[in-house]
Structures are given as C-alpha cells and as structure tokens.
Design a protein around this motif. Structure first.
Motif, PDB file in Angstrom:
ATOM      1  N   SER A   1       0.854  -1.188   0.000  1.00 52.49           N
ATOM      2  CA  SER A   1       0.000   0.000   0.000  1.00 52.49           C
ATOM      3  C   SER A   1       0.887   1.234   0.000  1.00 52.49           C
ATOM      4  O   SER A   1       1.993   1.205   0.530  1.00 52.49           O
ATOM      5  CB  SER A   1      -0.927  -0.010   1.204  1.00 52.49           C
ATOM      6  N   ARG A   2       0.377   2.279  -0.583  1.00 50.73           N
ATOM      7  CA  ARG A   2       1.239   3.434  -0.827  1.00 50.73           C
ATOM      8  C   ARG A   2       0.513   4.724  -0.461  1.00 50.73           C
ATOM      9  O   ARG A   2      -0.686   4.841  -0.694  1.00 50.73           O
ATOM     10  CB  ARG A   2       1.585   3.429  -2.317  1.00 50.73           C
ATOM     11  N   ILE A   3       1.260   5.636   0.107  1.00 49.44           N
ATOM     12  CA  ILE A   3       0.727   6.967   0.391  1.00 49.44           C
ATOM     13  C   ILE A   3       1.582   7.969  -0.389  1.00 49.44           C
ATOM     14  O   ILE A   3       2.806   7.964  -0.254  1.00 49.44           O
ATOM     15  CB  ILE A   3       0.785   7.287   1.901  1.00 49.44           C
TER      16      ILE A   3
ATOM     17  N   TYR B   1      -3.877  -5.916  10.083  1.00 50.37           N
ATOM     18  CA  TYR B   1      -4.509  -4.755  10.706  1.00 50.37           C
ATOM     19  C   TYR B   1      -3.483  -3.854  11.380  1.00 50.37           C
ATOM     20  O   TYR B   1      -3.704  -2.653  11.512  1.00 50.37           O
ATOM     21  CB  TYR B   1      -5.611  -5.192  11.670  1.00 50.37           C
TER      22      TYR B   1
ATOM     23  N   LEU C   1      -2.433  -1.752   8.584  1.00 47.04           N
ATOM     24  CA  LEU C   1      -3.485  -0.769   8.286  1.00 47.04           C
ATOM     25  C   LEU C   1      -3.468   0.372   9.303  1.00 47.04           C
ATOM     26  O   LEU C   1      -3.687   1.528   8.960  1.00 47.04           O
ATOM     27  CB  LEU C   1      -4.849  -1.446   8.321  1.00 47.04           C
TER      28      LEU C   1
ATOM     29  N   HIS D   1      -0.682   2.636   8.524  1.00 41.78           N
ATOM     30  CA  HIS D   1      -1.077   3.373   7.320  1.00 41.78           C
ATOM     31  C   HIS D   1      -1.983   4.540   7.702  1.00 41.78           C
ATOM     32  O   HIS D   1      -1.821   5.668   7.241  1.00 41.78           O
ATOM     33  CB  HIS D   1      -1.809   2.374   6.411  1.00 41.78           C
TER      34      HIS D   1
ATOM     35  N   LYS E   1      -1.530   8.735   7.667  1.00 38.16           N
ATOM     36  CA  LYS E   1      -2.501   9.629   7.028  1.00 38.16           C
ATOM     37  C   LYS E   1      -2.951  10.714   8.002  1.00 38.16           C
ATOM     38  O   LYS E   1      -3.121  11.856   7.624  1.00 38.16           O
ATOM     39  CB  LYS E   1      -3.710   8.824   6.541  1.00 38.16           C
TER      40      LYS E   1
ATOM     41  N   MET F   1     -10.204   5.203  10.545  1.00 34.47           N
ATOM     42  CA  MET F   1     -10.150   3.741  10.696  1.00 34.47           C
ATOM     43  C   MET F   1     -11.305   3.273  11.569  1.00 34.47           C
ATOM     44  O   MET F   1     -11.230   2.208  12.154  1.00 34.47           O
ATOM     45  CB  MET F   1      -8.827   3.360  11.351  1.00 34.47           C
TER      46      MET F   1
END
Lengths: 218, 166
Positions: free
Chosen positions: A51-53, A192, A195, A198, A202, A212
């Motif tokens: 996953s990428r930001i 998780y 996540l 992540h 953010k 979330m």
C-alpha cells in the motif's frame, strides 16, 4: 639437538598436514542445505499487498522520520533504518530515499516485519507561519510504501537438521497454514497492524481519508 | 494461475458540488466492513494545487467467498479542486469541501486464487469441467453476489452525495 629440532619440525608439519586434511574432509562433506531451493514458504508474505501513500505539499521532513520511528518504538517494535540515501544536484531540489524495517516477536515461532520505503523528491526548505510562529518546513513530494512479512521459526530451532526442517515444513504447510487460512489470527493481526500504521501516517499528514473507525476494533 | 473474471463494465459516478470527503470515506469503509470485505488501500494521493486539493484513492477490498473464489472490487475515488466552504445547516455552521468527485467501480471474481488447479494440464482440464458442469451454480451465485455488492455501494454513494444538494 638437530634431531630434536627435526622432530619438532616434523611434528609441526604433521599438525599442519592433519589440519589441512581435516579442512579438506570438511569441504568434501555434502553440506546440508537448510532451506531447499524449491521450498515455498507459505508465510513468506502477508496477504496485504503493497500500500502506498503519496503526498505533495508542505511537510516537516525531520518530524515525519521521527514520527515513523516513534510510532514503531511505542508499539514495541525493534526499529532499524536499513538505508538512507541523499541525492544532491537536481535543479528542482533534493532527493532522498529511506528504507526502514520494524520487527516484533509475536510469539516464540512467529515474527512480524513491517517494511517501509520512502522516496522524497524536489525537496526545498520554506518558511511557513503556523499558529503565528515562523517555522522551517520542507516543500516537495514523496511516497511511502508499506509492506509486511510474517516470518516463521525466526530463532532457527528447526534449521538444525533436515529432519527438524521436515517437521517445520509439515507444521507450516499442514497445520498452521491451513489454520491461518481457516480462521486467521496471526496474518490478520499483522494485516490490521499495517493498516493501523497506514492510518496513523494519514492522520499525521492531515489527510481527509484518515479514518479507521470501521476497522478500529479489528 | 488465478483466473480473474470481469463481472461488469466499469461503472462511473460523477458529482460536482459540496460534500464531506471524510464522511464519504467513512461511508465506503463502513459498507465494506458490513459486507465482510477486507480493506486494502493500494494508493492514496494528496497534493495541494493552486486550484485546490487533489485527492486520489485506490481501494481494493476483497472477500473470500469460499476456498476457491474471491470477490474483489477496485474503487477509484478522484476528488479534484477541493476548496474549503462553510455552510449554514439548520442554524449550525458546517465545514464542507467544494469540488469534483469521480468514483470508478470495477468488480471481479477470482477463482483458484491459490494456484491449486493450474500446475498440470490434467488439473486445469478438471478445473474447467468442474467450473462448467459441476460447480457452475455456485460460481453464478458468487458472481451475482459480488456484482450486487458493487451496485449497492454505488447506490449508497449516490444517495450520500445527493444529501449535500442544498
């Protein structure tokens, strides 16, 4: 005296020869490969894809690095900076790359790895007035990729002989892997956990999608 | 080899006006959680431009339907030219964003996602036979379920965005 010296020399040479022979015999012995080449480790990667930001704007570079480090340390991870590259000479600004890994022992058999790769482009220092105070910030763009890995037998208990390795393979493939697929405890927790990281990133970057709530209790 | 079947042509949803991006994201998340999807955020972009903020999200939620099939969606949300606006609603000031939203939906059904039936030609043949003649009903049920989830989400987002038409 001469005879004694000769004996000494002979003894030394014999020791040398015997050592050489020992080394040779050790080299000739077939080496036990701990992990066969064709072996597929079912826990090689966590099911979460990369996953990428990506972000473009003004941010605090030093504080971001510190935030990532402190996040993992506060969650009892061992944090390592694998590489940190600094590239200079681009007319648009500086370029930086940072690779980090965070590790945590889940239990005696499983270990979590969360890898991050951050690439910063066109970095320039700017002065920003925030809450009435002048502050030095960085303007540019970057992306951070998050990847996870679940390691089994990280202490190497089952790597001692081919028999124990066979046991490990049996446990991984027949017991744990099936159990994980059926219910999912350790994979899911790592998933998780990633996540959550992540989402924390953010939130730090003040993104609109930092929420979330739906998966908070997972 | 994993077989990925496209269940419907790409669906698009356009909206321009006031809305709350946080609530929109929350709505998508809650829906996916309710339908037992696992969240996967492949990409999340935010950039600040003179016209306003640009946000792009690529979500790839997935759900295991059985040991053989997985339902997967690709939801791409693109928000452009987002500008802060303060609106009075029932005498209360609310902070919203004004801009363009485009949501793209794709829906897939993955079969044999563990590569169990593609190692040998005989296995592959058996897989095809079972897909067509033995487990065909199950697959059609899975397909309709996956496509229905996308349609449901699309309707939800539509009704959510209509709420902001003051």
């Amino acid at each position: 005296m001469r005879q004694k010296q000769n004996h000494g020399f002979q003894l030394q040479s014999w020791v040398l020869v015997s050592n050489m022979a020992k080394q040779k015999s050790e080299e000739d012995k077939p080496k036990i490969t701990k992990t066969p080449k064709n072996y597929k480790d079912p826990f090689k990667k966590a099911p979460l894809k990369l996953s990428r930001i990506s972000y473009k704007g003004v941010f605090d570079y030093d504080h971001l690095q510190l935030f990532i480090k402190q996040y993992f340390i506060s969650r009892k991870y061992t944090f390592q900076e694998k590489s940190n590259k600094y590239k200079k000479g681009n007319p648009y600004g500086k370029e930086m790359e940072a690779k980090t890994t965070a590790e945590r022992q889940f239990n005696e058999y499983f270990k979590w790895h969360i890898n991050t790769y951050a690439h910063y482009f066109d970095l320039r220092e700017v002065e920003v007035i925030k809450d009435g105070v002048k502050k030095k910030m960085t303007k540019g763009k970057f992306f951070i990729e998050i990847d996870g890995k679940l390691e089994t037998d990280y202490q190497g208990h089952f790597d001692k002989s081919s028999f124990t390795f066979g046991i490990k393979r049996f446990i991984d493939n027949m017991i744990l892997f099936r159990y994980e697929r059926m219910g999912g405890v350790i994979w899911d927790k790592l998933y998780y956990e990633m996540l959550r990281f992540h989402n924390a990133l953010k939130k730090y970057l003040d993104m609109e999608t930092a929420d979330m709530e739906a998966y908070a209790d997972a | 080899m994993v077989e990925r079947e496209i269940l419907m042509p790409q669906q698009k949803l356009h909206y321009e006006g006031l809305f709350d991006p946080k609530e929109l994201y929350k709505l998508i998340n809650m829906f996916l959680r309710d339908k037992w999807y696992d969240m996967r955020e492949r990409d999340n972009v935010k950039s600040t431009t003179p016209e306003g903020d640009y946000i792009e999200l690529v979500l790839e939620p997935w759900k295991r339907l059985s040991d053989y099939a997985v339902s997967e969606m690709i939801i791409r949300v693109i928000m452009e030219n987002l500008v802060d606006k303060v609106v009075e609603k029932d005498g209360v000031k609310v902070k919203l964003k004004q801009g363009k939203v485009t949501v793209l939906f794709d829906s897939f059904l993955q079969t044999d996602f563990e590569n169990r039936w593609s190692g040998k030609p005989v296995f592959f043949l058996l897989k095809q036979i079972s897909d067509k003649f033995i487990h065909g009903d199950y697959l059609t049920k899975f397909k309709s379920e996956a496509a229905g989830d996308v349609g449901h989400l699309q309707e939800l987002i539509k009704s959510f965005l209509n709420l902001y038409r003051y």
